[in-house]
Design an enzyme around this catalytic site. Structure first.
Site, PDB file in Angstrom:
ATOM      1  N   GLU A  50       0.911  -1.042   0.093  1.00 56.15           N
ATOM      2  CA  GLU A  50       0.107   0.191   0.157  1.00 56.15           C
ATOM      3  C   GLU A  50       1.041   1.227   0.233  1.00 56.15           C
ATOM      4  OE1 GLU A  50      -3.078  -0.669  -0.169  1.00 56.15           O
ATOM      5  OE2 GLU A  50      -2.959  -2.923  -0.038  1.00 56.15           O
ATOM      6  N   CYS A  88      -1.461   8.929   4.111  1.00 53.36           N
ATOM      7  CA  CYS A  88      -1.803   8.417   2.613  1.00 53.36           C
ATOM      8  C   CYS A  88      -2.895   8.705   2.110  1.00 53.36           C
ATOM      9  CB  CYS A  88      -1.581   6.893   2.709  1.00 53.36           C
ATOM     10  SG  CYS A  88      -2.730   6.034   3.775  1.00 53.36           S
TER      11      CYS A  88
HETATM   12  P1  NAP Z   1       9.002   3.992   3.912  1.00 54.73           P
HETATM   13  O1  NAP Z   1      10.238   4.786   4.133  1.00 54.73           O
HETATM   14  O2  NAP Z   1       8.808   3.021   2.689  1.00 54.73           O
HETATM   15  O3  NAP Z   1       9.279   2.766   5.148  1.00 54.73           O
HETATM   16  C1  NAP Z   1       8.412   1.662   5.490  1.00 54.73           C
HETATM   17  C2  NAP Z   1       9.369   0.412   5.669  1.00 54.73           C
HETATM   18  O4  NAP Z   1       9.769   0.008   4.465  1.00 54.73           O
HETATM   19  C3  NAP Z   1      10.325   0.858   6.627  1.00 54.73           C
HETATM   20  O5  NAP Z   1      10.264  -0.247   7.703  1.00 54.73           O
HETATM   21  C4  NAP Z   1      11.423   0.875   5.989  1.00 54.73           C
HETATM   22  O6  NAP Z   1      12.607   0.463   6.857  1.00 54.73           O
HETATM   23  C5  NAP Z   1      11.035  -0.427   5.026  1.00 54.73           C
HETATM   24  N1  NAP Z   1      11.840   0.194   3.542  1.00 54.73           N
HETATM   25  C6  NAP Z   1      11.707   1.303   3.028  1.00 54.73           C
HETATM   26  N2  NAP Z   1      12.545   1.386   1.739  1.00 54.73           N
HETATM   27  C7  NAP Z   1      12.879  -0.014   1.625  1.00 54.73           C
HETATM   28  C8  NAP Z   1      13.665  -0.843   0.729  1.00 54.73           C
HETATM   29  N3  NAP Z   1      14.190  -0.060  -0.511  1.00 54.73           N
HETATM   30  N4  NAP Z   1      14.169  -2.061   0.715  1.00 54.73           N
HETATM   31  C9  NAP Z   1      13.915  -2.595   1.901  1.00 54.73           C
HETATM   32  N5  NAP Z   1      13.048  -2.008   2.843  1.00 54.73           N
HETATM   33  C10 NAP Z   1      12.457  -0.639   2.796  1.00 54.73           C
HETATM   34  O7  NAP Z   1       7.710   4.799   4.132  1.00 54.73           O
HETATM   35  P2  NAP Z   1       7.367   5.748   5.524  1.00 54.73           P
HETATM   36  O8  NAP Z   1       8.221   6.950   5.446  1.00 54.73           O
HETATM   37  O9  NAP Z   1       7.297   4.779   6.692  1.00 54.73           O
HETATM   38  O10 NAP Z   1       5.665   6.139   5.346  1.00 54.73           O
HETATM   39  C11 NAP Z   1       5.450   7.074   4.541  1.00 54.73           C
HETATM   40  C12 NAP Z   1       4.803   6.694   3.180  1.00 54.73           C
HETATM   41  O11 NAP Z   1       3.798   5.683   3.639  1.00 54.73           O
HETATM   42  C13 NAP Z   1       3.824   7.898   2.526  1.00 54.73           C
HETATM   43  O12 NAP Z   1       4.456   7.763   1.005  1.00 54.73           O
HETATM   44  C14 NAP Z   1       2.659   7.607   2.609  1.00 54.73           C
HETATM   45  O13 NAP Z   1       1.638   7.988   1.481  1.00 54.73           O
HETATM   46  C15 NAP Z   1       2.579   6.115   2.706  1.00 54.73           C
HETATM   47  N6  NAP Z   1       1.563   5.599   3.411  1.00 54.73           N
HETATM   48  C16 NAP Z   1       0.725   4.669   2.812  1.00 54.73           C
HETATM   49  C17 NAP Z   1      -0.506   4.273   3.283  1.00 54.73           C
HETATM   50  C18 NAP Z   1      -1.376   3.257   2.549  1.00 54.73           C
HETATM   51  O14 NAP Z   1      -1.932   2.514   2.952  1.00 54.73           O
HETATM   52  N7  NAP Z   1      -1.361   3.386   1.207  1.00 54.73           N
HETATM   53  C19 NAP Z   1      -0.741   4.362   4.565  1.00 54.73           C
HETATM   54  C20 NAP Z   1       0.332   5.078   5.297  1.00 54.73           C
HETATM   55  C21 NAP Z   1       1.338   5.653   4.619  1.00 54.73           C
HETATM   56  P3  NAP Z   1      14.170   0.847   6.405  1.00 54.73           P
HETATM   57  O15 NAP Z   1      14.266   2.290   5.777  1.00 54.73           O
HETATM   58  O16 NAP Z   1      14.818   0.339   7.456  1.00 54.73           O
HETATM   59  O17 NAP Z   1      14.417  -0.144   5.071  1.00 54.73           O
END
Ligand code: NAP
Length: 508
Positions: free
Chosen positions: A248, A285
């Site tokens: 998501e 989001c």
């Molecule tokens: P994020 O930086 O993508 O992190 C999410 C998780 O994924 C973390 O545990 C991160 O840990 C891991 N991760 C990120 N990139 C990775 C990679 N390349 N390889 C392996 N693991 C990876 O997201 P966030 O900053 O927490 O959340 C903000 C984003 O989430 C916004 O874009 C928002 O719109 C979206 N969001 C979407 C929803 C939905 O339901 N669609 C809900 C809430 C938020 P590490 O950095 O330690 O790897």
């Protein structure tokens, strides 16, 4: 790096004790334990599994204020928001307990044999859904409780009968640790194998990458950024045995202001819109990052009220320094984009704080620059002023997939709304009228999903009871003896309450 520490969102300063950074050895141990626990866990009765989900809910609630304070420190989100989020988290665990008890998710089907059918007899065929196996879960920073360690992905996977290995979010390790300990206590109290739940922590992409590539992981639930979600999808597809990733990701959630609604209450809509835009520093989001409307007096009244409200909006602490930096550079890019005018920005804040921003552009400029349709994660929104209905429909048709699409309309707008509905259905997972997209109800009819890039798989949802289907797969049993059939598919499976489709007819 062997250790890392929790960071206070408001200051960027490390705090509290250090957490050991997990690596391949811990991933291996967690996945081995999850695989070993799978058969025992999936054999639990519906009542046992429901009681386990309820035990997790109670354990989380029993942590008390320590949990709220940890989440406040690590996310910068206010107490009331996090208390509400805790209620939502335990509420969704209890919802899944109820779903598990009722048994509809098993999708029991029985097509009895037809030995006399011509030209060929039909065999006896029965179907049920079984859990896919251990699930890896990645939570998001903006919901440290409801979309994290014991969030919707964990609740739905456990409800399906899958052990879960959580990759804890590095932005809230203390919150994650408290919740993980609560789940571990519930596992023990319910007499389940320890491998039903595993928790890995570390502040690098590598840990998650190793987890997703472990051959014992059967599916992935992810909530977060588009780049993170897509990286995991690629890793999962490149495995010797590819697995599904339910990612998501991001959305700009178009809000369509239809002409009669604008005429009747343009200014009021402008003020209410900014309330939704700035909620939680815009870090949702479902944040309304795009407004579409047809030019006219009503729209000018909307813009004037929204400009005033944004100008008076205070800056807010953002979840992490990285998110704050990315937000401010996204706003700076909009400021210099072709054909885009900055209408207002909120009051300046301190380091780690983001201020609201509102932009105006034309349909032509929007269509000419794809970047204007990308998520700027925070309280920023672009209003696209269209000349007429045709332009509005063209802009809408050009949008990427979205989690939500919102209509503000009066009765006299209904014909226009009806013409837009076929496009809205194709573009979004949830269409709502006369409300704001922020705020996602956890219920049976909710879809929190949508076409790519809102998610990596548009056929499902990450919120609501339908989310359990992601972690199940169907098995058919053809001509098996009663002794080999699962109990719920036997002829004498009476009184267990799960509905069955017998020869195509629903039987309760
Ligand atoms: P994020 O930086 O993508 O992190 C999410 C998780 O994924 C973390 O545990 C991160 O840990 C891991 N991760 C990120 N990139 C990775 C990679 N390349 N390889 C392996 N693991 C990876 O997201 P966030 O900053 O927490 O959340 C903000 C984003 O989430 C916004 O874009 C928002 O719109 C979206 N969001 C979407 C929803 C939905 O339901 N669609 C809900 C809430 C938020 P590490 O950095 O330690 O790897």
């Amino acid at each position: 790096m062997t250790e890392f520490r929790s960071v206070v969102a408001a200051t960027g300063e490390p705090t509290g004790p250090a957490f050991a950074v997990h690596g391949p050895a811990e991933v291996d141990a967690a996945c081995a334990a999850a695989a070993a626990a799978f058969d025992t866990y999936r054999a639990t009765t519906r009542e046992e599994r429901a009681a386990f989900l309820e035990a997790i809910a109670s354990e989380i609630f029993a942590i008390g204020d320590d949990l709220i304070e940890a989440a406040m420190s690590e996310s910068g989100l206010p107490r009331a928001r996090l208390e509400g989020e805790r209620g939502r988290t335990v509420g969704q665990l209890r919802l899944f307990a109820d779903v598990v008890r009722k048994g509809t998710w098993q999708q029991l089907r029985i097509d009895p044999a037809m030995p006399d059918r011509q030209p060929l007899p039909r065999p006896d065929i029965r179907l049920r859904m079984i859990p896919v196996g251990p699930v890896a879960v990645f939570g998001a920073s903006n919901f440290p409780l409801a979309f994290s360690t014991a969030g919707g992905d964990t609740a739905s996977a456990l409800a399906a009968g899958c052990p879960v290995v959580v990759k804890g979010h590095p932005a809230h390790p203390r919150t994650g640790e408290l919740v993980a300990a609560a789940i571990t206590r519930a596992v023990a109290a319910c007499g389940l194998p320890a491998g039903v739940f595993g928790h890995l922590v570390g502040p690098s992409n590598e840990l998650g990458a190793v987890l997703v590539q472990d051959q014992r992981i059967a599916a992935v639930g992810f909530t977060g950024s588009r780049s993170g979600g897509l990286a995991l999808v690629r890793l999962a597809q490149g495995r010797e045995v590819p697995i599904p990733v339910y990612a998501e990701m991001s959305s700009i959630n178009p809000v369509l202001l239809l002409p009669e609604a604008l005429k009747a209450r343009g200014a009021a809509l402008g003020t209410a819109f900014v309330g939704s835009l700035t909620m939680g520093a815009g870090q949702f989001c479902t944040n309304p990052g795009l407004v579409l409307a047809i030019e006219g007096e009503g729209l000018e009244a909307f813009l004037a009220a929204a400009t005033e409200a944004v100008s008076g909006a205070g800056a807010q602490t953002m979840l992490t320094g990285g998110i704050c930096k990315a937000y401010l550079s996204g706003v700076a890019a909009l400021e210099t984009a072709n054909g885009v005018e900055k209408l207002a920005e909120g009051l300046a804040g301190e380091a780690m704080q983001g201020h609201a921003a509102l932009f105006r552009t034309t349909a032509q400029a929007f269509l000419a620059d794809k970047a204007l349709g990308h998520e700027v994660f925070g309280a920023s929104s672009v209003v696209v002023v269209c000349k007429n209905e045709a332009e509005l429909a063209t802009v809408l048709s050009g949008l990427e997939g979205q989690l939500t699409a919102t209509l503000h309309m009066d009765a006299a707008d209904e014909a226009l709304a009806a013409r837009l509905m076929p496009v809205l259905e194709v573009k979004a997972g949830r269409i709502l009228a006369n409300g704001w997209p922020t705020g996602v109800e956890v219920c049976h009819a909710m879809v929190h999903g949508g076409p790519f890039p809102a998610t990596s798989d548009p056929r499902t949802t990450s919120v609501g009871s339908l989310a359990i289907a992601r972690f199940l797969r169907p098995v058919s049993y053809q001509n098996l003896t009663t002794g080999l059939l699962p109990p719920e598919l036997r002829d004498d499976a009476r009184g267990d309450g799960a509905p069955r489709l017998i020869d195509g007819t629903l039987t309760l």
